[in-house]
Design a protein around this motif. Sequence first.
Motif, PDB file in Angstrom:
ATOM      1  N   TYR A   1      -2.971  -2.830  12.237  1.00 36.07           N
ATOM      2  CA  TYR A   1      -3.836  -2.281  10.745  1.00 36.07           C
ATOM      3  C   TYR A   1      -2.909  -1.584   9.899  1.00 36.07           C
ATOM      4  N   LEU A   2      -1.869  -0.696  10.821  1.00 37.68           N
ATOM      5  CA  LEU A   2      -0.710  -0.380  10.058  1.00 37.68           C
ATOM      6  C   LEU A   2      -0.292  -1.465   8.798  1.00 37.68           C
ATOM      7  N   GLY A   3       0.623  -2.151   9.413  1.00 30.01           N
ATOM      8  CA  GLY A   3       0.862  -3.049   8.862  1.00 30.01           C
ATOM      9  C   GLY A   3      -0.368  -3.865   7.216  1.00 30.01           C
TER      10      GLY A   3
ATOM     11  N   THR B   1       3.974  -0.044   1.577  1.00 28.29           N
ATOM     12  CA  THR B   1       4.906   1.821   1.817  1.00 28.29           C
ATOM     13  C   THR B   1       4.331   2.836   1.108  1.00 28.29           C
ATOM     14  N   ASP B   2       4.500   3.565   1.960  1.00 29.50           N
ATOM     15  CA  ASP B   2       3.631   4.780   1.890  1.00 29.50           C
ATOM     16  C   ASP B   2       2.636   5.526   2.177  1.00 29.50           C
ATOM     17  N   GLY B   3       1.919   4.214   2.887  1.00 30.69           N
ATOM     18  CA  GLY B   3       0.871   4.102   2.914  1.00 30.69           C
ATOM     19  C   GLY B   3       0.249   5.006   3.888  1.00 30.69           C
ATOM     20  N   THR B   4      -0.825   5.392   4.072  1.00 31.26           N
ATOM     21  CA  THR B   4      -1.066   6.286   5.334  1.00 31.26           C
ATOM     22  C   THR B   4      -3.057   5.267   5.515  1.00 31.26           C
TER      23      THR B   4
ATOM     24  N   ARG C   1       4.811   4.252   6.913  1.00 37.00           N
ATOM     25  CA  ARG C   1       3.746   5.154   7.373  1.00 37.00           C
ATOM     26  C   ARG C   1       3.044   5.792   7.840  1.00 37.00           C
ATOM     27  N   SER C   2       2.277   5.841   7.580  1.00 36.39           N
ATOM     28  CA  SER C   2       1.664   7.270   9.312  1.00 36.39           C
ATOM     29  C   SER C   2       0.664   6.813   9.180  1.00 36.39           C
TER      30      SER C   2
END
Length: 354
Positions: free
Chosen positions: A262-264, A268-271, A294-295
């Motif tokens: 899911y992080l993938g 860029t810089d998404g949360t 990412r955060s």
Amino acid sequence: MTAQTTTTAYAYAAPAPKAPLERIAVERRALGEHDVLIDIKYAGICHSDIHTVRAEWGEGGTFPVVPGHEIAGVVAEVGPGVTRYAAGDRVGVGCFVDSCRECENCRGGLQQYCTGATGMIGTYAATGRDGKPTQGGYSQHIVVDENYVLRIPDALPLDAAAPLLCAGVTTYSPLAHWQAGPGRKVAVVGLGGLGHMAVKIAHAMGAEVTVLSQSLRKKDDGLRLGADHYHATSDPATFEALAGSFDLILNTVSADLDLGSYLGLLKTDGTLVQLGVPERPQEVGAFPLISGRRSYAGSLIGGIPETQEMLDFCAAHGIAADIELIRAEQVNEAYERVLASDVRYRFVIDAATI
């Protein structure tokens, strides 16, 4: 009912961990200087209620416990020092009924993150300032300090407004904090009690909304609620096609997920914001985070000012929960149906049947 004495209310409670709920009598405190006595009209059923009564979060807890922190009702009586409400006002109570009132977070309207001696005092399964266990909204009435009571706008029906006091603000708060709006791509993992509210609110904020659900079974609902796209996470091709797509992902489910996948999906810089609470700790690998700056974050309900802001926003945009109204004696059956994902999308108890 008088301001000088305690009152008795009938309620549905779990007498012991994992026990079915049953009708009991509970004592409500006498009306204090700044207290509001609320005749409860409706109470939503939250998955947190089930976690609590079944001791799934590892908490010892005090039983019997009356669940319910999605409360909508009408003011019956107020204490002599109350200035915010009067008899007849339409009001709600959410996930907490008090806090220390003195720490930086409380003074900043973030009572849900209270760091003071009392901490956030939950609407149920907590200890009030009087030293007694708090009991929640599956009940005929409740007494709450005016500073922790919300005003429900006339544009919102009380039954469909009840779930906004938890499901509504739980999704509104991260959407507002991470600035969902025009030009932003938001994904919602799961289309249940939380997820369906997240879709409605994110759409009203102007974001491009995608639902990520295990299957396409609820696709028509998702699109009706305001989603622009709907994808099945059981299909590995979904993660390939949507890689690097989203500014913000709200994970509303309480299941174990492969968080790296899911992080993938984030830009860029998404949360990725965790809202659901799984029984076991989640594993987060370093590479999905550092490879896109990412955060992985969390968010807990909302403070009193933000909850009122959410109610006003929902009234202005015609947003309320999709509910199935039930009688109080159906609560145990409703719990089983929640666990089977057999509700669209929030059960609400008619308190007149308690």
